[in-house]
Design a protein around this motif. Structure first.
Motif, PDB file in Angstrom:
ATOM      1  N   TRP A  35       0.852  -1.191   0.000  1.00  0.00           N
ATOM      2  CA  TRP A  35       0.000   0.000   0.000  1.00  0.00           C
ATOM      3  C   TRP A  35       0.886   1.238   0.000  1.00  0.00           C
ATOM      4  O   TRP A  35       1.933   1.270   0.651  1.00  0.00           O
ATOM      5  N   ARG A  37       0.384   5.808  -0.321  1.00  0.00           N
ATOM      6  CA  ARG A  37      -0.590   6.897  -0.335  1.00  0.00           C
ATOM      7  C   ARG A  37      -0.001   8.121  -1.003  1.00  0.00           C
ATOM      8  O   ARG A  37       1.217   8.303  -1.031  1.00  0.00           O
ATOM      9  N   ARG A  44       4.868  10.618  -3.021  1.00  0.00           N
ATOM     10  CA  ARG A  44       4.219   9.359  -2.722  1.00  0.00           C
ATOM     11  C   ARG A  44       4.930   8.681  -1.556  1.00  0.00           C
ATOM     12  O   ARG A  44       6.164   8.660  -1.502  1.00  0.00           O
ATOM     13  N   ASP A  89      -2.914  11.519   8.056  1.00  0.00           N
ATOM     14  CA  ASP A  89      -3.109  10.308   7.260  1.00  0.00           C
ATOM     15  C   ASP A  89      -4.036  10.561   6.061  1.00  0.00           C
ATOM     16  O   ASP A  89      -4.225   9.670   5.233  1.00  0.00           O
ATOM     17  N   TYR A  93      -5.259   6.475  -1.094  1.00  0.00           N
ATOM     18  CA  TYR A  93      -4.543   5.246  -0.803  1.00  0.00           C
ATOM     19  C   TYR A  93      -4.672   4.272  -1.975  1.00  0.00           C
ATOM     20  O   TYR A  93      -5.762   4.104  -2.535  1.00  0.00           O
ATOM     21  N   TYR A  94      -3.573   3.640  -2.292  1.00  0.00           N
ATOM     22  CA  TYR A  94      -3.520   2.700  -3.398  1.00  0.00           C
ATOM     23  C   TYR A  94      -2.919   1.380  -2.939  1.00  0.00           C
ATOM     24  O   TYR A  94      -2.044   1.364  -2.064  1.00  0.00           O
ATOM     25  N   GLY A 113      -7.367   4.445  -6.681  1.00  0.00           N
ATOM     26  CA  GLY A 113      -7.159   4.582  -5.256  1.00  0.00           C
ATOM     27  C   GLY A 113      -8.450   4.909  -4.540  1.00  0.00           C
ATOM     28  O   GLY A 113      -9.520   5.052  -5.142  1.00  0.00           O
TER      29      GLY A 113
END
Length: 120
Positions: A35, A37, A44, A89, A93-94, A113
Motif C-alpha cells: 500500500w 498513499r 508518494r 493520514d 490510498y492505493y 485509489g
C-alpha cells in the motif's frame, strides 16, 4: 492486471478504517502486495509491503503500530486495517505490487485509489 483499492471515507481522528484491495488478472497469494498513499503536495509514501515469499511485512515508520495488513486468499483480497488515524493520514490510498529494489520499496500495477479523510 489491476489492483483496486476501496473502503476509504471520512473518519474522525482516533478512528479506524479498513481498506480493501481487489485483484483482477492475478492471484495475490503469488505476489508481494503493498500500500502507498498520495498526499497533495507531498511525495508518494510507501506504507507497507506484504512479502508473501518470506512471510515478512514492511511497514513505514509513520504507520507502524497503527496499520496492519492481512490477506484473504480465498477472496483474493488484501486489506489494510488503519487504527488511531490522524489528520496527517489524509490522502488517496492505493494498493499495488511491491518489491524491494536497492533498499527502497517500489510499487507497480496500481489501479484506482480510495480517498481517506481524517478530520481533527
Amino acid at each position: 492486471v489491476q489492483l483496486q483499492a476501496s473502503g476509504g471515507g471520512l473518519v474522525q481522528a482516533g478512528g479506524s478504517l479498513r481498506l480493501s484491495c481487489a485483484a483482477s488478472g492475478l492471484t495475490l497469494d503469488n505476489h508481494a502486495i503493498g500500500w502507498f498513499r498520495q498526499i497533495p503536495g507531498k511525495e508518494r509514501e510507501g506504507l507497507s509491503c506484504n512479502r508473501n515469499s518470506d512471510g515478512s511485512t514492511y511497514y513505514a515508520d509513520s504507520v507502524k503500530g497503527r496499520f496492519t495488513v492481512s490477506r484473504d486468499n480465498a477472496k483474493n483480497a488484501e486489506y489494510l486495517q488503519m487504527n488511531s488515524l490522524k489528520p496527517e493520514d489524509t490522502g488517496v490510498y492505493y494498493c499495488a505490487l511491491c518489491r524491494l529494489d536497492l533498499g527502497e520499496y517500489e510499487y507497480d500495477q496500481w489501479g484506482q485509489g480510495t480517498l481517506v479523510t481524517v478530520s481533527s
